[in-house]
Design a protein around this motif. Structure first.
Motif, PDB file in Angstrom:
ATOM      1  N   ILE A 209       0.852  -1.186   0.000  1.00  0.00           N
ATOM      2  CA  ILE A 209       0.000   0.000   0.000  1.00  0.00           C
ATOM      3  C   ILE A 209       0.890   1.238   0.000  1.00  0.00           C
ATOM      4  O   ILE A 209       1.839   1.338   0.785  1.00  0.00           O
ATOM      5  CB  ILE A 209      -0.941   0.001   1.217  1.00  0.00           C
ATOM      6  CG1 ILE A 209      -1.970  -1.127   1.066  1.00  0.00           C
ATOM      7  CG2 ILE A 209      -1.640   1.348   1.379  1.00  0.00           C
ATOM      8  CD1 ILE A 209      -2.891  -1.293   2.251  1.00  0.00           C
ATOM      9  N   THR A 210       0.595   2.165  -0.887  1.00  0.00           N
ATOM     10  CA  THR A 210       1.436   3.344  -1.076  1.00  0.00           C
ATOM     11  C   THR A 210       0.834   4.625  -0.502  1.00  0.00           C
ATOM     12  O   THR A 210       1.564   5.515  -0.058  1.00  0.00           O
ATOM     13  CB  THR A 210       1.701   3.569  -2.571  1.00  0.00           C
ATOM     14  OG1 THR A 210       0.434   3.650  -3.261  1.00  0.00           O
ATOM     15  CG2 THR A 210       2.521   2.425  -3.160  1.00  0.00           C
ATOM     16  N   LYS A 211      -0.491   4.753  -0.542  1.00  0.00           N
ATOM     17  CA  LYS A 211      -1.154   5.974  -0.082  1.00  0.00           C
ATOM     18  C   LYS A 211      -2.449   5.627   0.642  1.00  0.00           C
ATOM     19  O   LYS A 211      -3.112   4.634   0.321  1.00  0.00           O
ATOM     20  CB  LYS A 211      -1.480   6.914  -1.251  1.00  0.00           C
ATOM     21  CG  LYS A 211      -0.270   7.423  -2.034  1.00  0.00           C
ATOM     22  CD  LYS A 211       0.538   8.447  -1.260  1.00  0.00           C
ATOM     23  CE  LYS A 211       1.715   8.939  -2.103  1.00  0.00           C
ATOM     24  NZ  LYS A 211       2.519   9.954  -1.385  1.00  0.00           N
ATOM     25  N   ILE A 212      -2.805   6.489   1.593  1.00  0.00           N
ATOM     26  CA  ILE A 212      -4.087   6.423   2.280  1.00  0.00           C
ATOM     27  C   ILE A 212      -4.707   7.818   2.242  1.00  0.00           C
ATOM     28  O   ILE A 212      -4.012   8.805   2.500  1.00  0.00           O
ATOM     29  CB  ILE A 212      -3.937   5.991   3.757  1.00  0.00           C
ATOM     30  CG1 ILE A 212      -3.360   4.573   3.863  1.00  0.00           C
ATOM     31  CG2 ILE A 212      -5.265   6.105   4.495  1.00  0.00           C
ATOM     32  CD1 ILE A 212      -4.322   3.459   3.557  1.00  0.00           C
ATOM     33  N   ALA A 213      -5.985   7.908   1.935  1.00  0.00           N
ATOM     34  CA  ALA A 213      -6.706   9.187   1.982  1.00  0.00           C
ATOM     35  C   ALA A 213      -8.006   8.977   2.736  1.00  0.00           C
ATOM     36  O   ALA A 213      -8.807   8.107   2.368  1.00  0.00           O
ATOM     37  CB  ALA A 213      -6.975   9.717   0.579  1.00  0.00           C
ATOM     38  N   CYS A 214      -8.216   9.743   3.797  1.00  0.00           N
ATOM     39  CA  CYS A 214      -9.416   9.601   4.617  1.00  0.00           C
ATOM     40  C   CYS A 214     -10.493  10.585   4.183  1.00  0.00           C
ATOM     41  O   CYS A 214     -10.192  11.717   3.790  1.00  0.00           O
ATOM     42  CB  CYS A 214      -9.079   9.828   6.083  1.00  0.00           C
ATOM     43  SG  CYS A 214      -7.903   8.635   6.756  1.00  0.00           S
ATOM     44  N   VAL A 215     -11.735  10.162   4.253  1.00  0.00           N
ATOM     45  CA  VAL A 215     -12.871  11.023   3.927  1.00  0.00           C
ATOM     46  C   VAL A 215     -13.181  11.867   5.159  1.00  0.00           C
ATOM     47  O   VAL A 215     -13.352  11.350   6.263  1.00  0.00           O
ATOM     48  CB  VAL A 215     -14.095  10.193   3.514  1.00  0.00           C
ATOM     49  CG1 VAL A 215     -15.274  11.104   3.183  1.00  0.00           C
ATOM     50  CG2 VAL A 215     -13.751   9.315   2.307  1.00  0.00           C
TER      51      VAL A 215
ATOM     52  N   THR B  14       0.237   6.455  -6.952  1.00  0.00           N
ATOM     53  CA  THR B  14       1.090   7.218  -6.045  1.00  0.00           C
ATOM     54  C   THR B  14       0.444   8.515  -5.568  1.00  0.00           C
ATOM     55  O   THR B  14       1.104   9.335  -4.926  1.00  0.00           O
ATOM     56  CB  THR B  14       2.426   7.551  -6.734  1.00  0.00           C
ATOM     57  OG1 THR B  14       2.151   8.065  -8.058  1.00  0.00           O
ATOM     58  CG2 THR B  14       3.295   6.310  -6.871  1.00  0.00           C
ATOM     59  N   GLY B  15      -0.831   8.711  -5.885  1.00  0.00           N
ATOM     60  CA  GLY B  15      -1.522   9.907  -5.425  1.00  0.00           C
ATOM     61  C   GLY B  15      -2.994   9.644  -5.197  1.00  0.00           C
ATOM     62  O   GLY B  15      -3.644   8.959  -5.994  1.00  0.00           O
ATOM     63  N   LEU B  16      -3.527  10.176  -4.075  1.00  0.00           N
ATOM     64  CA  LEU B  16      -4.950  10.075  -3.750  1.00  0.00           C
ATOM     65  C   LEU B  16      -5.411  11.397  -3.163  1.00  0.00           C
ATOM     66  O   LEU B  16      -4.752  11.939  -2.278  1.00  0.00           O
ATOM     67  CB  LEU B  16      -5.200   8.985  -2.697  1.00  0.00           C
ATOM     68  CG  LEU B  16      -5.179   7.513  -3.078  1.00  0.00           C
ATOM     69  CD1 LEU B  16      -5.413   6.672  -1.826  1.00  0.00           C
ATOM     70  CD2 LEU B  16      -6.228   7.204  -4.123  1.00  0.00           C
ATOM     71  N   ALA B  17      -6.541  11.915  -3.636  1.00  0.00           N
ATOM     72  CA  ALA B  17      -7.099  13.141  -3.070  1.00  0.00           C
ATOM     73  C   ALA B  17      -8.618  13.086  -3.163  1.00  0.00           C
ATOM     74  O   ALA B  17      -9.171  12.805  -4.236  1.00  0.00           O
ATOM     75  CB  ALA B  17      -6.573  14.368  -3.808  1.00  0.00           C
TER      76      ALA B  17
END
Length: 362
Positions: free
Chosen positions: A101-107, A145-148
């Motif tokens: 896992i490379t990225k985590i983005a929380c709501v 490699t990116g989450l938004a």
């Protein structure tokens, strides 16, 4: 389980020798404090550090705050872990990815979060939902490699080393927009609060501001001399920070930018000796002045005066290996993911001036 102990100080003092023999949980830390007169003092402190149950069995790539007492992390063990860092316990593990896992983005204000992986997939999870992901987003040809996540939680933007950005409708799981720029190897994405804009860093040393309405480049910041590894936007959306790779003090910096009219470079933060992997704006409650924090492959977390660029404090997390990710836990706490020692819980202390202390690891 106790890790092998080694003294970080240059000269083995008597107390170090005693602690080394006892293999106790007391940890020896070297830190630097910038006095009001500008003199940089190095202090050595002995402190107790709580060893919680580990969240992961391998390198932790990323950590993000889900709430004021829960964080979500991911790493080489292919799992995302929700962890209560105030009690030191695993809340839930999420398995579904086939690679790291490379990225985590929380709501925002939600029990939901997204995970990205080297398996080219993005998954949406719910802390209170089933063991399977709520949504799966498949469209990239290389590691994501990116989450938004958009401020209204209706859209997700993903970026990859395949040079593309994809904009998704979270409700339907369908891709709404695609954009591709040659050599734009995405390293990080973050959404500007209350705006339709997405900030993006890249291995081509460029920082781009995208308009989500059509997924078009709205602005390109002046190109830096080194790969841009990460970016963060302030809560008011007026400023952003980016950080860069480097070695031996070359590069290894963070840069503050204006996101409003001029969009100029405001300040630089120089003092790390290896790649800076993460940068965050600290809550104003943490200090009497605006501050930012950075973490680096040099095993150090630094706190900076946001306006002047002065380093206010340096904490060395010896034995942790490269530091990979930073997240603000609450108004006095930071979470720092590492290559070798899991996640560090750090706390700001004002008892002897501004100081950052490690209080737990998990």
């Amino acid at each position: 389980m106790l890790l092998p102990w080694s003294p970080p100080c240059k000269v083995l003092c008597r107390s170090c020798a005693v602690m080394g023999k006892l293999q106790s949980k007391l940890k020896h830390s070297t830190y630097k404090y910038s006095r009001p007169d500008g003199i940089l003092e190095e202090r050595i402190q002995t402190k107790a550090c709580q060893e919680y149950s580990p969240a992961h069995v391998d390198t932790v790539s990323v950590v993000a705050a889900l709430s004021s007492d829960l964080c979500v992390s991911g790493g080489k063990d292919k799992t995302a872990v929700a962890y209560d860092w105030k009690t030191g316990s695993v809340v839930r593990r999420f398995r579904g990815h086939e690679r790291e896992i490379t990225k985590i983005a929380c709501v925002h204000r939600s029990s939901q979060f997204f995970s990205a992986s080297r398996d080219r997939m993005v998954m949406m999870w719910d802390l209170h939902g089933p063991s399977q992901p709520r949504q799966q987003f498949s469209g990239h040809a290389m590691v994501v490699t990116g989450l938004a996540v958009s401020p209204d939680s209706s859209q997700l933007c993903t970026g990859s080393r395949d040079n593309t950005l994809l904009l998704w409708d979270i409700g339907t799981g369908q891709c709404a927009e695609t954009a591709s720029i040659s050599r734009n190897l995405v390293t990080h994405l973050c959404w500007v609060p209350q705006e339709p804009y997405i900030l993006q860093t890249s291995e081509d040393k460029t920082i781009r501001l995208w308009d989500s309405r059509g997924l078009q480049v709205a602005h390109i910041f002046p190109t830096k001399q080194h790969i841009q590894t990460y970016c963060e936007v302030s809560e008011d959306g007026h400023k952003c920070i980016s950080c860069s790779n480097g070695f031996g003090g070359e590069g290894c910096e963070a840069t503050l930018w204006d996101l409003r009219q001029t969009r100029n470079r405001i300040c630089e933060y120089k003092g790390h000796f290896q790649t800076v992997t993460s940068c965050v704006f600290l809550p104003r409650a943490l200090a009497l002045m605006p501050t930012v924090a950075t973490s680096s492959h040099d095993c150090k977390v630094k706190i900076w005066n946001q306006d002047t660029g002065a380093c206010l404090f340096t904490l060395s997390l010896d034995g942790s290996g490269p530091l990979t990710s930073l997240a603000v836990g609450d108004t006095v706490s930071l979470l720092c993911a590492s290559f070798s020692r899991g996640i560090h819980l750090l706390r700001v202390d004002y008892s002897q001036g501004l100081a950052l202390r490690e209080v737990a690891a998990f």
